[in-house]
Design an enzyme around this catalytic site. Structure first.
Site, short mmCIF file in Angstrom:
data_model
loop_
_atom_site.label_atom_id
_atom_site.label_comp_id
_atom_site.label_asym_id
_atom_site.label_seq_id
_atom_site.Cartn_x
_atom_site.Cartn_y
_atom_site.Cartn_z
N ASN A 167 0.86 -1.17 0.00
CA ASN A 167 0.00 0.00 0.00
C ASN A 167 0.90 1.22 0.00
OD1 ASN A 167 -1.79 2.05 0.46
ND2 ASN A 167 -2.41 1.39 2.52
N TRP A 168 1.00 1.86 -1.16
CA TRP A 168 1.92 3.01 -1.28
C TRP A 168 1.36 4.26 -0.61
CZ3 TRP A 168 4.27 2.99 -6.96
CH2 TRP A 168 4.92 1.77 -7.17
N LYS A 169 0.08 4.23 -0.25
CA LYS A 169 -0.57 5.40 0.36
C LYS A 169 -0.37 6.63 -0.55
CE LYS A 169 -0.08 3.19 4.79
NZ LYS A 169 0.00 3.30 6.26
N HIS A 182 -9.43 1.39 4.96
CA HIS A 182 -8.15 1.57 5.67
C HIS A 182 -8.37 2.55 6.84
CE1 HIS A 182 -4.02 2.63 6.56
NE2 HIS A 182 -3.67 1.53 5.93
N GLU A 189 -6.72 4.92 7.80
CA GLU A 189 -6.46 6.32 7.46
C GLU A 189 -7.66 6.94 6.77
OE1 GLU A 189 -2.72 5.47 5.56
OE2 GLU A 189 -1.88 5.02 7.53
N GLU A 219 -5.12 -4.59 10.68
CA GLU A 219 -4.08 -3.58 10.90
C GLU A 219 -4.37 -2.84 12.21
OE1 GLU A 219 -2.26 -2.55 6.75
OE2 GLU A 219 -3.80 -1.10 7.25
N GLY A 242 3.01 2.36 10.89
CA GLY A 242 4.05 3.38 10.77
C GLY A 242 4.77 3.72 12.06
N SER A 244 3.72 -1.99 10.45
CA SER A 244 5.17 -2.11 10.73
C SER A 244 5.72 -3.48 10.37
CB SER A 244 5.47 -1.76 12.19
OG SER A 244 5.12 -0.41 12.46
N GLY A 300 3.00 -1.06 4.22
CA GLY A 300 3.05 0.36 3.89
C GLY A 300 4.48 0.78 3.59
N GLY A 301 5.14 1.35 4.58
CA GLY A 301 6.47 1.94 4.39
C GLY A 301 7.46 1.03 3.68
P1 13P Z 1 3.28 0.46 7.64
O1 13P Z 1 3.76 -0.84 7.03
O2 13P Z 1 4.00 1.66 7.14
O3 13P Z 1 3.20 0.36 9.13
O4 13P Z 1 1.75 0.66 7.12
C1 13P Z 1 0.86 -0.38 7.23
C2 13P Z 1 -0.37 -0.02 6.48
O5 13P Z 1 -1.11 0.87 6.88
C3 13P Z 1 -0.64 -0.75 5.24
O6 13P Z 1 -1.93 -0.50 4.78
#
Ligand code: 13P
Length: 249
Positions: free
Chosen positions: A10-12, A96, A98, A166, A172, A211, A232-233
């Site tokens: 997920n590149w956000k 998600h 977010e 999640e 993050g 994470s 994510g990251g």
């Molecule tokens: P991180 O891997 O950066 O913690 O993000 C997880 C995430 O929200 C994937 O959708």
């Protein structure tokens, strides 16, 4: 029931044409078509077409990060699931945390989006997870139960639905639940899913997200009810994303 692990990035709200991330990824994965796992990348809308071309006919699937409930119409700034399908998307991430936080998305809206996405022929990655305050208050299981019941359409199947657990406090932050805690929630989610979609729940992939890194992916993905990761990251670095994928049991 055998479940093929899914490693989804997920590149956000990250990625510009100039980054070259998609090209790096496909470069790393050339000539490796017989993976025992499935991979997907979910860039922002602006990069879907570009990334779709870069991954071409590789075994990496394309996904989006959100969609509207309608196929078309007067909804300024929104993107319909039919449009995503036309662009070559296989998956769409929905609900998600977010989006739940930034845009006030409720379970009922996530469910309506999932129904529309399934109708358009997309597979959904429906995200759920508790906040730190909810965990501290001992509400982890009830919060995830409520989100499953409210966000998952009844007609979903193992072929159309993926769940991503999640924990909001793990996203993050570099923090994760312990492995037994992750397994407990995943097993609970599968049980609750069965109350909504019946025996199909046994085949639904339940991803862990929050994470996940090359250093912890192997032990997390070895857990009985963990069927891959939503990353994510670490998905923004091709080498890390590929290292996580290779940690699949
Ligand atoms: P991180 O891997 O950066 O913690 O993000 C997880 C995430 O929200 C994937 O959708």
């Amino acid at each position: 029931m055998a479940r093929r692990p899914l490693i989804a990035g997920n590149w956000k709200m990250n990625g510009l044409l100039a980054d070259g991330l998609a090209a790096n990824l496909t470069g790393l994965m050339k000539g490796k078509p017989d993976w025992p796992f499935e991979m997907a990348v979910c860039p922002p809308f602006t990069l879907l077409q570009h990334v779709g071309k870069a991954i071409g006919d590789s075994a990496i699937a394309l996904g989006a990060q959100n969609c509207h409930t309608k196929e078309s119409g007067a909804h300024t700034g929104d993107i319909s699931p039919v449009m995503l399908k036309e662009l070559g998307c296989t998956y769409v991430i929905l609900g998600h945390s977010e989006r739940r936080t930034d845009h006030g998305e409720k379970d009922s809206l996530v469910k309506a989006k999932a129904m529309a996405a399934h109708k358009a022929g997309l597979k959904t990655i429906v995200c759920i997870g508790e906040t730190e305050a909810e965990r501290d208050a001992g509400k982890t299981l009830t919060v995830n139960q409520t989100q499953i019941k409210g966000s998952v359409p009844e007609g979903s199947s193992a072929a159309t639905l993926v769940i991503a657990y999640e924990p909001v406090w793990a996203i993050g932050t570099g923090r994760t639940p312990t492995n037994p805690e992750i397994q407990e929630v995943h097993a609970f989610i599968r049980k609750e899913l069965a109350a909504v979609i019946g025996s199909e729940a046994a085949g639904v992939r339940i991803l862990y997200g929050g994470s996940m890194k090359p250093g912890n992916a192997r032990e997390i993905m070895a857990l009985a009810d963990v069927d891959g990761g939503l990353i994510g990251g670490a998905s923004l670095k091709a080498e890390d994303f590929w290292a996580i994928a290779q940690s699949c049991p």
